[in-house]
Scaffold this active site. Sequence first.
Site, short mmCIF file in Angstrom:
data_model
loop_
_atom_site.label_atom_id
_atom_site.label_comp_id
_atom_site.label_asym_id
_atom_site.label_seq_id
_atom_site.Cartn_x
_atom_site.Cartn_y
_atom_site.Cartn_z
N LYS A 154 -7.05 8.40 -0.20
CA LYS A 154 -8.29 8.81 0.51
C LYS A 154 -8.81 10.15 0.00
O LYS A 154 -8.92 11.13 0.75
CB LYS A 154 -8.03 8.91 2.02
CG LYS A 154 -7.60 7.61 2.66
CD LYS A 154 -7.49 7.75 4.15
CE LYS A 154 -6.93 6.51 4.81
NZ LYS A 154 -5.51 6.28 4.50
N THR A 206 -10.41 3.79 10.99
CA THR A 206 -10.27 2.79 12.06
C THR A 206 -9.62 3.37 13.33
O THR A 206 -9.59 2.71 14.36
CB THR A 206 -9.43 1.60 11.57
OG1 THR A 206 -8.19 2.11 11.07
CG2 THR A 206 -10.13 0.84 10.47
N ARG A 217 2.44 -1.43 10.98
CA ARG A 217 3.48 -1.37 12.00
C ARG A 217 3.81 -2.67 12.71
O ARG A 217 4.99 -2.88 13.04
CB ARG A 217 3.14 -0.24 13.00
CG ARG A 217 3.38 1.14 12.39
CD ARG A 217 2.67 2.23 13.15
NE ARG A 217 1.23 2.18 12.98
CZ ARG A 217 0.37 3.02 13.56
NH1 ARG A 217 0.81 3.98 14.35
NH2 ARG A 217 -0.93 2.91 13.33
N ASP A 242 -13.18 15.47 -1.75
CA ASP A 242 -13.30 16.81 -2.32
C ASP A 242 -14.63 16.89 -3.07
O ASP A 242 -15.44 15.96 -3.00
CB ASP A 242 -12.08 17.07 -3.25
CG ASP A 242 -11.68 18.54 -3.26
OD1 ASP A 242 -12.58 19.39 -3.41
OD2 ASP A 242 -10.49 18.85 -3.14
N LYS A 251 0.85 -1.20 0.00
CA LYS A 251 0.00 0.00 0.00
C LYS A 251 0.89 1.24 0.00
O LYS A 251 1.80 1.36 0.81
CB LYS A 251 -0.90 0.01 1.24
CG LYS A 251 -1.86 1.20 1.28
CD LYS A 251 -2.89 1.05 2.39
CE LYS A 251 -2.45 1.64 3.70
NZ LYS A 251 -2.40 3.11 3.71
N ASP A 306 -3.58 4.41 -1.60
CA ASP A 306 -4.52 4.83 -0.54
C ASP A 306 -4.36 6.33 -0.25
O ASP A 306 -3.75 6.71 0.74
CB ASP A 306 -4.24 3.98 0.71
CG ASP A 306 -5.16 4.30 1.86
OD1 ASP A 306 -6.27 4.81 1.61
OD2 ASP A 306 -4.77 4.04 3.02
O1 LIG Z 1 -9.62 3.58 8.19
C1 LIG Z 1 -8.43 3.46 7.83
C2 LIG Z 1 -8.02 3.66 6.53
C3 LIG Z 1 -6.71 3.49 6.20
N1 LIG Z 1 -5.80 3.14 7.13
C4 LIG Z 1 -4.39 2.97 6.70
O2 LIG Z 1 -3.97 1.61 6.95
C5 LIG Z 1 -2.66 1.59 7.46
C6 LIG Z 1 -2.66 0.94 8.81
O3 LIG Z 1 -1.35 0.88 9.30
P1 LIG Z 1 -0.99 0.24 10.73
O4 LIG Z 1 0.45 0.54 10.88
O5 LIG Z 1 -1.29 -1.23 10.62
O6 LIG Z 1 -1.84 0.90 11.76
C7 LIG Z 1 -2.15 3.03 7.46
O7 LIG Z 1 -1.41 3.21 6.28
C8 LIG Z 1 -3.40 3.87 7.41
O8 LIG Z 1 -3.22 5.05 6.66
C9 LIG Z 1 -6.17 2.95 8.42
O9 LIG Z 1 -5.37 2.62 9.32
N2 LIG Z 1 -7.50 3.10 8.73
#
Ligand SMILES: O=c1ccn([C@@H]2O[C@H](COP(=O)(O)O)[C@@H](O)[C@H]2O)c(=O)[nH]1
Length: 236
Positions: A61, A123, A215, A64, A32, A59
């Site tokens: 997002k 999230t 992470r 607009d 991603k 991603d």
């Molecule tokens: O609702 C959302 C939409 C996108 N993300 C993205 O996913 C990854 C999660 O990374 P972790 O390190 O596993 O937390 C990150 O790139 C976010 O921009 C999200 O977390 N929640």
Amino acid sequence: MHTDRIIVPLDVPTEALAIALVDRLPQVSFWKVGLELFVSCGGGILSTLKQRQKRIFLDLKFHDIPNTVAGACRAAAGYGVDLVTIHATAGKDALSLAQQAAQEGAKTAGVAPPKLIAITVLTSLSARQLAFELKIPLELPEYALEMASLAREAGLDGAVCSPQEVEQLRRICGDDFLLVCPGVRPSWAAKGDQTRSLTPAQAIKAGADYLVIGRPITAAANPEEAWERICQELAG
Ligand SMILES: O=c1ccn([C@@H]2O[C@H](COP(=O)(O)O)[C@@H](O)[C@H]2O)c(=O)[nH]1
């Protein structure tokens, strides 16, 4: 194979760090590219990933007015990426125009169109934040479902949701609606800023098509070992 369903974010500030991660984890087939990397280094990283035959989730997002998100989706589709995100809260007109534009962008570039998927509720947000900061009068699961339904009605291919809502969204949106879950955390990993998480096995069991796990892998002392551990837990 469940491991084909894990998407690893390249949330790093430079192209060199991103490539180092991709080369360190050759087992990962789906990466991603998000805001941090794209804003830092532009679209070159997408060509690098394509040269390595990786699947790409772009991603960014988009959020607009309809004309602007449509233009962004047209351009994003031209890169030949697999998944592109837009916020459902941009509204139905923006979503359907964006979907149309993504198809056109891909056609003009002679590449396969991406799946356009809508962010429902980030999230990182808790039910409390949704109610008291964003002043949304619905319960969080109900609001996430409304956003996913809006995306479906607008002709999008799927949605991004937390693993805690995926079972409900799968039941109501059906099997051909793509559900991508970030906020996934193995039991041994820190949650960080993710507030609505489940483990990888729980998220798959609940109906997720893809898991985004960053992470716990990329910030681990040993990313290869963290990846293997997650794969073994999913296989078990
Ligand atoms: O609702 C959302 C939409 C996108 N993300 C993205 O996913 C990854 C999660 O990374 P972790 O390190 O596993 O937390 C990150 O790139 C976010 O921009 C999200 O977390 N929640």
